[in-house]
Design an enzyme around this catalytic site. Structure first.
Site, PDB file in Angstrom:
ATOM      1  N   GLU A 158       0.793  -1.235   0.000  1.00 48.82           N
ATOM      2  CA  GLU A 158       0.000   0.000   0.000  1.00 48.82           C
ATOM      3  C   GLU A 158       0.825   1.285   0.000  1.00 48.82           C
ATOM      4  O   GLU A 158       0.585   2.182   0.807  1.00 48.82           O
ATOM      5  CB  GLU A 158      -0.959   0.005   1.206  1.00 48.82           C
ATOM      6  CG  GLU A 158      -1.907  -1.177   1.201  1.00 48.82           C
ATOM      7  CD  GLU A 158      -2.898  -1.168   2.380  1.00 48.82           C
ATOM      8  OE1 GLU A 158      -2.783  -0.305   3.254  1.00 48.82           O
ATOM      9  OE2 GLU A 158      -3.777  -2.035   2.387  1.00 48.82           O
ATOM     10  N   ASN A 201       2.086  -5.241  -3.106  1.00 49.20           N
ATOM     11  CA  ASN A 201       0.674  -5.544  -2.823  1.00 49.20           C
ATOM     12  C   ASN A 201      -0.101  -4.252  -2.571  1.00 49.20           C
ATOM     13  O   ASN A 201       0.402  -3.347  -1.886  1.00 49.20           O
ATOM     14  CB  ASN A 201       0.631  -6.426  -1.560  1.00 49.20           C
ATOM     15  CG  ASN A 201      -0.711  -7.047  -1.285  1.00 49.20           C
ATOM     16  OD1 ASN A 201      -1.290  -7.701  -2.157  1.00 49.20           O
ATOM     17  ND2 ASN A 201      -1.232  -6.865  -0.074  1.00 49.20           N
ATOM     18  N   HIS A 237     -10.569  -6.328  -2.060  1.00 51.89           N
ATOM     19  CA  HIS A 237     -11.627  -6.174  -1.047  1.00 51.89           C
ATOM     20  C   HIS A 237     -12.796  -5.465  -1.739  1.00 51.89           C
ATOM     21  O   HIS A 237     -12.714  -4.279  -2.045  1.00 51.89           O
ATOM     22  CB  HIS A 237     -11.134  -5.320   0.128  1.00 51.89           C
ATOM     23  CG  HIS A 237     -10.019  -5.951   0.904  1.00 51.89           C
ATOM     24  ND1 HIS A 237     -10.200  -7.087   1.656  1.00 51.89           N
ATOM     25  CD2 HIS A 237      -8.719  -5.616   1.048  1.00 51.89           C
ATOM     26  CE1 HIS A 237      -9.053  -7.414   2.231  1.00 51.89           C
ATOM     27  NE2 HIS A 237      -8.139  -6.537   1.873  1.00 51.89           N
ATOM     28  N   GLU A 266      -6.136 -10.821  -0.986  1.00 50.23           N
ATOM     29  CA  GLU A 266      -6.948 -10.602   0.226  1.00 50.23           C
ATOM     30  C   GLU A 266      -8.428 -10.578  -0.132  1.00 50.23           C
ATOM     31  O   GLU A 266      -9.202  -9.769   0.388  1.00 50.23           O
ATOM     32  CB  GLU A 266      -6.551  -9.281   0.897  1.00 50.23           C
ATOM     33  CG  GLU A 266      -5.078  -9.211   1.238  1.00 50.23           C
ATOM     34  CD  GLU A 266      -4.665  -7.903   1.922  1.00 50.23           C
ATOM     35  OE1 GLU A 266      -5.545  -7.153   2.393  1.00 50.23           O
ATOM     36  OE2 GLU A 266      -3.448  -7.645   1.976  1.00 50.23           O
ATOM     37  N   ASP A 268     -12.182 -10.588  -0.518  1.00 51.88           N
ATOM     38  CA  ASP A 268     -13.468 -10.730   0.163  1.00 51.88           C
ATOM     39  C   ASP A 268     -14.473  -9.845  -0.561  1.00 51.88           C
ATOM     40  O   ASP A 268     -14.110  -8.813  -1.129  1.00 51.88           O
ATOM     41  CB  ASP A 268     -13.422 -10.469   1.675  1.00 51.88           C
ATOM     42  CG  ASP A 268     -12.777  -9.170   2.097  1.00 51.88           C
ATOM     43  OD1 ASP A 268     -12.607  -8.260   1.258  1.00 51.88           O
ATOM     44  OD2 ASP A 268     -12.453  -9.037   3.296  1.00 51.88           O
TER      45      ASP A 268
HETATM   46  C1  XIL Z   1      -6.386  -6.181   8.335  1.00 52.89           C
HETATM   47  C2  XIL Z   1      -6.724  -7.335   9.251  1.00 52.89           C
HETATM   48  O1  XIL Z   1      -7.636  -8.173   8.589  1.00 52.89           O
HETATM   49  C3  XIL Z   1      -7.327  -6.826  10.538  1.00 52.89           C
HETATM   50  O2  XIL Z   1      -7.486  -7.880  11.479  1.00 52.89           O
HETATM   51  C4  XIL Z   1      -6.442  -5.743  11.142  1.00 52.89           C
HETATM   52  O3  XIL Z   1      -7.076  -5.196  12.271  1.00 52.89           O
HETATM   53  C5  XIL Z   1      -6.145  -4.660  10.145  1.00 52.89           C
HETATM   54  O4  XIL Z   1      -5.577  -5.237   8.988  1.00 52.89           O
HETATM   55  N1  XIL Z   1      -4.980  -4.542   3.738  1.00 52.89           N
HETATM   56  C6  XIL Z   1      -4.007  -5.383   4.204  1.00 52.89           C
HETATM   57  C7  XIL Z   1      -4.273  -6.266   5.375  1.00 52.89           C
HETATM   58  O5  XIL Z   1      -2.932  -5.482   3.582  1.00 52.89           O
HETATM   59  O6  XIL Z   1      -3.124  -6.465   6.164  1.00 52.89           O
HETATM   60  C8  XIL Z   1      -5.377  -5.715   6.223  1.00 52.89           C
HETATM   61  O7  XIL Z   1      -5.679  -6.680   7.216  1.00 52.89           O
HETATM   62  C9  XIL Z   1      -6.598  -5.409   5.374  1.00 52.89           C
HETATM   63  C10 XIL Z   1      -6.278  -4.370   4.339  1.00 52.89           C
END
Ligand code: XIL
Length: 448
Positions: A158, A201, A237, A266, A268
């Site tokens: 990020e 990422n 996401h 990641e 979802d």
């Molecule tokens: C999130 C986790 O799922 C949570 O449990 C935590 O509180 C915050 O981080 N981008 C990412 C992940 O790269 O590491 C993040 O994970 C979600 C967004």
């Protein structure tokens, strides 16, 4: 304990594990496909984020072990967890996940080495030269500890801003070291574990847009100058404000065409029922259409532990039942379900899932809503149980017919029993708290 001793211990364990994984594979020849086995049939991994503190929950571990072929520690490898004070590394929780994964023959993604978030405050207070040293020490500390055990590392996470500018995001690294921190991190990472794939990422880079263009330009520049980068991770996401982009596949492909692997890291997707299932299908199909898309990771095993749990964005509900999204992913991966496995497409077995949300809340009461979603077959009726905390009582219920036994309310349809495969309905109720604000427990949904 010195790092060398940990390394030897970790490597010795890995040998035993490989043997165990072979035995497991031999026994599973006749079983139904799982996400991991179906993805393997397509030459891909199918992973999930894992939290160490849930590994002791039997259903969590059973679902994880059965379905997934790769794990990403959800928080346990982040800087705040692994180097809370300078030079003091703590690997306990991350080791538990890695050891568990290895005992099941699963691969591990490393997440993440350099990120502005979940960063201990001591890092932000360093001057530029010290910060550079600390960043490289951190990379070497983590990658050294897990050397040879991680298939891909998110080296930098990020680093770009949202919005139209394509600019870098402000962070201690960016602000003090400038753009060059990213390439320095990748060079350090390559030397630390030459076997690991090194990924950049990010999120909101899933479609073609200003942010993904900026990442694209960086990767192109890295490839042209020989900066070691192997892969780009697309967090993915999604929800109604940030839907699956229509040019998702095209975007993955243009990165792949630069000569890097792409991974969905990641995933979802908030929602439920057939709409959510259709979105998951789009994502899986996009990855399968890009030969350098080497695997997918969903950001958690069960909705109940999702970082966005109210959006029910995952493949298993809070009871570890397979959702329509699960069936959709399995079938997009070319897998077939177990004929005896409720909810798998075409298995002839009616099934449903029930998920609960509190839709209104006031000092003396609340409204609850239970959403009933049919599995992979149409259903003509459903039954869901709601167990209320002892003090509470229900003063009204709509779109369902309740029957009571003590504090357990069994609800059947009023007018809304018939559902197409993957379709949803629900019932609502008003509760008097009588001093208890606790949530009701929702039992397993049954269908006919
Ligand atoms: C999130 C986790 O799922 C949570 O449990 C935590 O509180 C915050 O981080 N981008 C990412 C992940 O790269 O590491 C993040 O994970 C979600 C967004």
């Amino acid at each position: 304990m010195s790092m060398t001793v940990r390394r030897l211990t970790r490597a010795a364990t890995a040998g035993l594990v490989a043997a165990a994984a072979l035995t497991a594979a031999a026994h599973s020849a006749e079983a139904a496909d799982t996400l991991g086995s179906a993805a393997a049939g397509q030459g891909r991994y199918f992973g999930t984020a894992v939290a160490a503190n849930h590994l002791g929950e039997a259903d969590y571990a059973a679902t994880l072990d059965r379905e997934f072929s790769s794990v990403t520690p959800e928080n346990e490898m982040k800087w705040d967890a692994t180097e809370p004070s300078r030079g003091t590394f703590s690997f306990g929780s991350a080791d538990r996940i890695v050891d568990h994964a290895q005992s099941q023959g699963m691969d591990v993604r490393g997440h993440t080495l350099v990120w502005h978030s979940q960063l201990p405050s001591w890092v932000g207070s360093l001057g530029a030269s010290d910060l550079r040293t600390a960043m490289n020490d951190h990379i070497n500390g983590l990658m050294g500890h897990y050397k040879g055990e991680i298939h891909s590392w998110d080296v930098v996470n990020e680093a770009f801003q949202d919005g139209g500018s394509g600019a870098r995001r402000s962070s201690p690294f960016q602000d003090k070291l400038g753009n060059g921190f990213i390439e320095e991190a990748f060079r350090t990472a390559r030397a630390a574990d030459p076997a690991a794939k090194l990924c950049y990422n990010d999120y909101n880079t899933d479609g073609v847009n200003a942010k993904s263009n900026a990442v694209y330009d960086m990767v192109k520049d890295f490839k042209s100058r020989g900066v070691p980068i192997d892969c780009v991770g697309f967090q993915s996401h999604f929800n109604s404000n940030s839907p699956v982009p229509s040019d998702y596949r095209q975007n993955l492909q243009r990165f792949a065409d630069l000569g890097v692997d792409v991974q969905i890291t990641e995933l979802d997707i908030e929602g439920s029922g057939s709409a959510q299932a259709a979105d998951y299908t789009k994502v899986v199909e996009a990855c399968l259409a890009v030969s350098r898309c080497t695997g997918m990771t969903v950001w958690g095993v069960t909705d109940k532990y999702s970082w966005r749990s109210s959006g029910t964005p995952l493949l298993f509900d809070g009871n570890y039942s397979e959702k329509p999204a699960y069936d959709a992913v399995l079938s997009a991966l070319g897998g077939s379900g177990d004929p005896g496995d409720p909810g798998d497409p075409g298995d002839g077995t009616p099934s449903c899932t029930a998920t609960y949300t509190r839709t209104a809340d006031w000092s003396s009461g609340y409204n609850g809503q239970v959403t009933i979603t049919a599995g992979g077959e149409p259903i003509s009726s459903w039954t869901a149980t709601v167990t209320l905390p002892a003090q509470q009582s229900v003063s009204a219920l709509w779109n369902g017919t309740p029957a009571w036994s003590g504090n357990v309310m069994t609800v059947r349809p009023s007018w809304n029993g018939t559902l197409a495969a993957g379709a949803s309905t629900g019932f609502g109720f008003t509760v008097a708290k009588n001093g208890s604000d606790a949530a009701p427990a929702i039992g397993i949904c049954t269908a006919s």
